[in-house]
Structures are given as C-alpha cells and as structure tokens.
Design a protein around this motif. Structure first.
Motif, mmCIF file in Angstrom:
data_model
loop_
_atom_site.group_PDB
_atom_site.id
_atom_site.type_symbol
_atom_site.label_atom_id
_atom_site.label_comp_id
_atom_site.label_asym_id
_atom_site.label_seq_id
_atom_site.Cartn_x
_atom_site.Cartn_y
_atom_site.Cartn_z
ATOM 1 N N VAL A 1 80.354 44.290 -31.910
ATOM 2 C CA VAL A 1 79.243 45.211 -32.181
ATOM 3 C C VAL A 1 79.746 46.422 -32.965
ATOM 4 C CG1 VAL A 1 79.462 46.446 -29.973
ATOM 5 C CG2 VAL A 1 77.263 46.387 -31.156
ATOM 6 N N ALA A 2 80.984 46.848 -32.704
ATOM 7 C CA ALA A 2 81.564 47.959 -33.472
ATOM 8 C C ALA A 2 81.785 47.542 -34.921
ATOM 9 C CB ALA A 2 82.875 48.413 -32.847
ATOM 10 N N MET A 3 82.277 46.332 -35.129
ATOM 11 C CA MET A 3 82.490 45.835 -36.484
ATOM 12 C C MET A 3 81.171 45.728 -37.239
ATOM 13 S SD MET A 3 85.647 45.501 -37.229
ATOM 14 C CE MET A 3 85.311 44.645 -38.766
ATOM 15 N N THR A 4 80.117 45.314 -36.532
ATOM 16 C CA THR A 4 78.810 45.194 -37.174
ATOM 17 C C THR A 4 78.306 46.556 -37.631
ATOM 18 O OG1 THR A 4 78.246 43.247 -35.844
ATOM 19 C CG2 THR A 4 76.422 44.444 -36.863
ATOM 20 N N LEU A 5 78.407 47.565 -36.746
ATOM 21 C CA LEU A 5 77.956 48.901 -37.135
ATOM 22 C C LEU A 5 78.822 49.453 -38.264
ATOM 23 C CD1 LEU A 5 76.163 51.333 -36.812
ATOM 24 C CD2 LEU A 5 77.668 52.154 -34.967
ATOM 25 N N LEU A 6 80.126 49.213 -38.193
ATOM 26 C CA LEU A 6 81.025 49.670 -39.254
ATOM 27 C C LEU A 6 80.615 49.086 -40.604
ATOM 28 C CD1 LEU A 6 83.594 51.079 -40.269
ATOM 29 C CD2 LEU A 6 84.896 49.069 -39.523
ATOM 30 N N ASN A 7 80.337 47.795 -40.628
ATOM 31 C CA ASN A 7 79.929 47.148 -41.880
ATOM 32 C C ASN A 7 78.579 47.675 -42.372
ATOM 33 O OD1 ASN A 7 82.245 45.561 -41.966
ATOM 34 N ND2 ASN A 7 81.323 43.904 -40.798
ATOM 35 N N LEU A 8 77.665 47.948 -41.439
ATOM 36 C CA LEU A 8 76.353 48.481 -41.814
ATOM 37 C C LEU A 8 76.487 49.877 -42.425
ATOM 38 C CD1 LEU A 8 74.221 47.367 -38.732
ATOM 39 C CD2 LEU A 8 73.941 46.565 -41.085
ATOM 40 N N LEU A 9 77.351 50.695 -41.835
ATOM 41 C CA LEU A 9 77.556 52.047 -42.359
ATOM 42 C C LEU A 9 78.188 52.005 -43.745
ATOM 43 C CD1 LEU A 9 78.901 53.765 -39.121
ATOM 44 C CD2 LEU A 9 76.718 54.257 -40.246
ATOM 45 N N ARG A 10 79.169 51.126 -43.918
ATOM 46 C CA ARG A 10 79.884 51.046 -45.203
ATOM 47 C C ARG A 10 79.004 50.484 -46.316
ATOM 48 N NH1 ARG A 10 85.475 48.103 -44.538
ATOM 49 N NH2 ARG A 10 85.660 48.859 -46.678
ATOM 50 N N SER A 11 78.017 49.664 -45.956
ATOM 51 C CA SER A 11 77.157 49.049 -46.978
ATOM 52 C C SER A 11 75.831 49.782 -47.156
ATOM 53 C CB SER A 11 76.878 47.583 -46.609
ATOM 54 O OG SER A 11 76.184 47.491 -45.372
ATOM 55 N N ALA A 12 75.605 50.842 -46.388
ATOM 56 C CA ALA A 12 74.329 51.563 -46.445
ATOM 57 C C ALA A 12 74.159 52.281 -47.785
ATOM 58 C CB ALA A 12 74.235 52.566 -45.301
ATOM 59 N N ASP A 13 72.906 52.417 -48.197
ATOM 60 C CA ASP A 13 72.561 53.172 -49.407
ATOM 61 C C ASP A 13 72.149 54.579 -48.977
ATOM 62 O OD1 ASP A 13 71.709 54.194 -51.773
ATOM 63 O OD2 ASP A 13 69.991 52.844 -52.015
ATOM 64 N N TRP A 14 72.996 55.566 -49.235
ATOM 65 C CA TRP A 14 72.748 56.935 -48.798
ATOM 66 C C TRP A 14 72.050 57.766 -49.873
ATOM 67 C CZ3 TRP A 14 73.958 57.143 -43.792
ATOM 68 C CH2 TRP A 14 74.946 56.273 -43.292
ATOM 69 N N SER A 15 71.766 57.191 -51.018
ATOM 70 C CA SER A 15 71.268 57.958 -52.147
ATOM 71 C C SER A 15 69.922 58.628 -51.868
ATOM 72 C CB SER A 15 71.151 57.070 -53.394
ATOM 73 O OG SER A 15 70.256 55.991 -53.153
ATOM 74 N N SER A 16 69.124 58.062 -50.970
ATOM 75 C CA SER A 16 67.818 58.644 -50.673
ATOM 76 C C SER A 16 67.927 60.023 -50.027
ATOM 77 C CB SER A 16 67.018 57.715 -49.755
ATOM 78 O OG SER A 16 67.675 57.525 -48.512
ATOM 79 N N PHE A 17 69.112 60.354 -49.522
ATOM 80 C CA PHE A 17 69.324 61.666 -48.913
ATOM 81 C C PHE A 17 69.819 62.700 -49.922
ATOM 82 C CE2 PHE A 17 69.834 58.604 -45.433
ATOM 83 C CZ PHE A 17 68.941 59.114 -44.514
ATOM 84 N N GLY A 18 69.919 62.289 -51.187
ATOM 85 C CA GLY A 18 70.345 63.211 -52.235
ATOM 86 C C GLY A 18 71.841 63.388 -52.360
ATOM 87 N N VAL A 19 72.591 62.544 -51.664
ATOM 88 C CA VAL A 19 74.045 62.645 -51.705
ATOM 89 C C VAL A 19 74.598 61.706 -52.778
ATOM 90 C CG1 VAL A 19 74.139 63.265 -49.281
ATOM 91 C CG2 VAL A 19 74.321 60.852 -49.928
ATOM 92 N N SER A 20 75.903 61.748 -53.001
ATOM 93 C CA SER A 20 76.524 60.924 -54.034
ATOM 94 C C SER A 20 77.617 60.056 -53.454
ATOM 95 C CB SER A 20 77.102 61.826 -55.138
ATOM 96 O OG SER A 20 78.056 62.715 -54.605
ATOM 97 N N GLU A 21 78.097 59.136 -54.277
ATOM 98 C CA GLU A 21 79.211 58.287 -53.870
ATOM 99 C C GLU A 21 80.457 59.135 -53.654
ATOM 100 O OE1 GLU A 21 79.374 54.967 -53.326
ATOM 101 O OE2 GLU A 21 77.219 54.759 -53.685
ATOM 102 N N PRO A 22 81.279 58.815 -52.643
ATOM 103 C CA PRO A 22 82.495 59.600 -52.421
ATOM 104 C C PRO A 22 83.448 59.467 -53.591
ATOM 105 C CG PRO A 22 82.501 57.622 -51.063
ATOM 106 C CD PRO A 22 81.140 57.714 -51.669
ATOM 107 N N SER A 23 84.100 60.552 -53.942
ATOM 108 C CA SER A 23 85.022 60.543 -55.070
ATOM 109 C C SER A 23 86.368 59.960 -54.665
ATOM 110 C CB SER A 23 85.208 61.965 -55.601
ATOM 111 O OG SER A 23 85.681 62.820 -54.600
#
Length: 301
Positions: free
Chosen positions: A279-301
């Motif tokens: 379940v931890a691996m599943t959440l980790l993968n979901l967080l890493r693949s999430a699209d955060w752009s709707s919050f006005g943030v950018s890709e990490p440099s």
C-alpha cells in the motif's frame, strides 16, 4: 525476462555471492546461475564480475539494478494489490506530513489509493521537519511528504514532486492589499510586522535571500502551521511569507515578491533499503505520477 530472474539478480546484487544468493532465494546454486546467465544473455552483457573476495557488479549491472528493483517492486505491489482487493484486507499505512504541506494537495492521490485499496487504513501525523525525519527513522512512518529536509540524514530516499513559489500574504484590508498592483517590492515591507514560521523548511533559504537584499524582517508573532498563520493574517496581526499552495481565505490576499525569487521543492520521502508495504508503494507511485500543474506549481528543477 521473468520475475524469478529479476529476484535472483536482486539477491545476487546484495550478497555478491552465488551460493549465498541461492540460499536466500531457496534454490540450488546451478539453478540460480543458469537464471542469471539467461538474464545476461537477454540484456546483452555480464551483470556480475566474479573475482573471489572482490566480486562486484559490472557497469551494466549497476545501471540495471535500480530499474530491475523498480520492476520487481511494481510486480510485487500489483500481486499484493490483487490479493487485497479480493480479500478486502485492512492495509495500514502511516504517513507523516510536514506542517507546511496543505493536505488539500493530496485529495486526488488519496482518492486513487482508496479506490485501489478499499481496505487502506491511513494514519496521518503532522510535524516539524525534525519530527518528519524522526518518524522515518523510528519506523512510525513509511512515507513522509515535506519540503526540503536538507542533509539531516543520509538514508533518505527522496522523490521531488513539484516546485512552488513563495509569496506574500496580507489581510484584505491591509494597505498593500488595496493597491491595484499584483506584486510588491521588499522596500515596501520595511515597517511591516512579519509573522514568523517556526521550523518551516523554507525559513533558512528565505532568510538568506532576504538578507542578500538588505531586508531584515521585524518579527511580530511566531506560529507553527499555515492554519495558525492564516488566522493571524485574518486578525490583521501582520504580514506573512507563504508557499503558493498554502491555504487561502476570502479575507486575505496574495502578492508576488517583485525583487525576490524564492521557491521550494516538495518531495515524498522514505528510508533507503527499508521494506515498503504494497500500500505504501502504491501511494508512492500515485504521488510520483500525479499531475500537480492544476495547483499552479511547476516541475521540480
């Protein structure tokens, strides 16, 4: 390529010994050796160079290790997920979230997690950066979400999620808020009382950048969380520096900092080399693949 071959290689990469790897995998050494040889043929080169007491992974082996580990973890998670869905077993997961992270950011990943794991049981704790590290160290949290934790502990696995700007927040009735301009210069803040964040991951970087610009904030009050900062802003007790994704209210206004370029990176953390539950691996993968752009943030440099 078969998962059995991958499992054998992962054991071999740890032991660097065919006999010990075979014992760990509960197979005979010839069987493990044949599987590794087949894997090497498929990948087009040697994975391990045997040199008695100095056996070591080849360059190909080192490059393939994280990829095969990720492949194996994903396969294991998929198998466990299928079993969990069929049995509806409770799957506990302890997550520590920094005080500076707006939990509203995590609604979508959590929704997908609960859809995948109907039996998922989250235990969420909050804390300062040092508390986040302590929770990972003592095993009371499998995953953590926070801003930059610095070189506090060298056993942290870190996956950057997004980068966000630091802004100025003021009460809607504050003179700075009643201006038509969307940004503000540091010189305009000289006489303003500033609400200070205790143990904020961005404090050190922000202070350094402010000092470089010749600005020394006049601290008015100290708070630990964004919610407390927001409450004091609504009480017009001062102005505050906040991350772009921090909670907002109708009684406050955000302003860009005209002559200051400060941002922070939000990441998910885990302990390197420590077993992670499906379940931890599943959440980790979901967080890493999430699209955060709707919050006005950018890709990490």
């Amino acid at each position: 390529m078969e998962m059995q071959q991958v499992r054998y290689f992962l054991a071999l990469s740890t032991t660097l010994n065919f006999t010990k790897a075979a014992e760990e995998c509960n197979v005979t050494q010839p069987a493990l050796t044949r599987a590794i040889k087949t894997l090497e043929d498929e990948l087009g080169g040697e994975l391990l160079r045997r040199e008695r007491q100095h056996s070591h992974l080849t360059e190909l082996g080192r490059r393939m290790l994280p990829l095969l580990q990720q492949c194996y973890d994903a396969a294991t998670s998929a198998k466990s997920l299928a079993k969990a869905v069929q049995s509806s077993d409770v799957a506990p997961l302890n997550v520590t979230i920094s005080n500076s992270i707006n939990i509203a950011l995590l609604v979508s990943p959590f929704t997908e997690l609960f859809r995948a794991y109907p039996g998922a049981h989250l235990k969420i704790s909050r804390g300062s950066p040092s508390a986040v590290i302590d929770a990972l160290k003592d095993g009371s949290a499998e995953l953590a979400i926070a801003g930059a934790l610095g070189p506090a502990w060298d056993r942290l696995d870190t996956w950057p999620l997004f980068q966000e700007e630091i802004e100025l927040a003021v009460n809607s009735d504050h003179p700075l808020a009643r201006r038509n301009e969307a940004d503000v210069a540091l010189a305009q803040l000289a006489a303003e009382p500033v609400l200070s964040r205790i143990d904020w991951e961005t404090s050190e970087e922000l202070s350094r950048c402010l000092s470089a610009k010749g600005y020394s904030p006049r601290t008015a009050h100290e708070v630990e969380t964004d919610q407390d900062l927001l409450a004091l802003l609504e009480a017009n007790a001062g102005i505050g520096f906040v991350s772009l994704t921090a909670p907002r209210s109708a009684n406050t206004r955000r302003l860009k900092l005209r002559d200051l370029d400060v941002s922070r990176t939000v990441s998910v953390y885990a302990v390197a080399g420590r077993h992670r539950s499906p379940v931890a691996m599943t959440l980790l993968n979901l967080l890493r693949s999430a699209d955060w752009s709707s919050f006005g943030v950018s890709e990490p440099s």
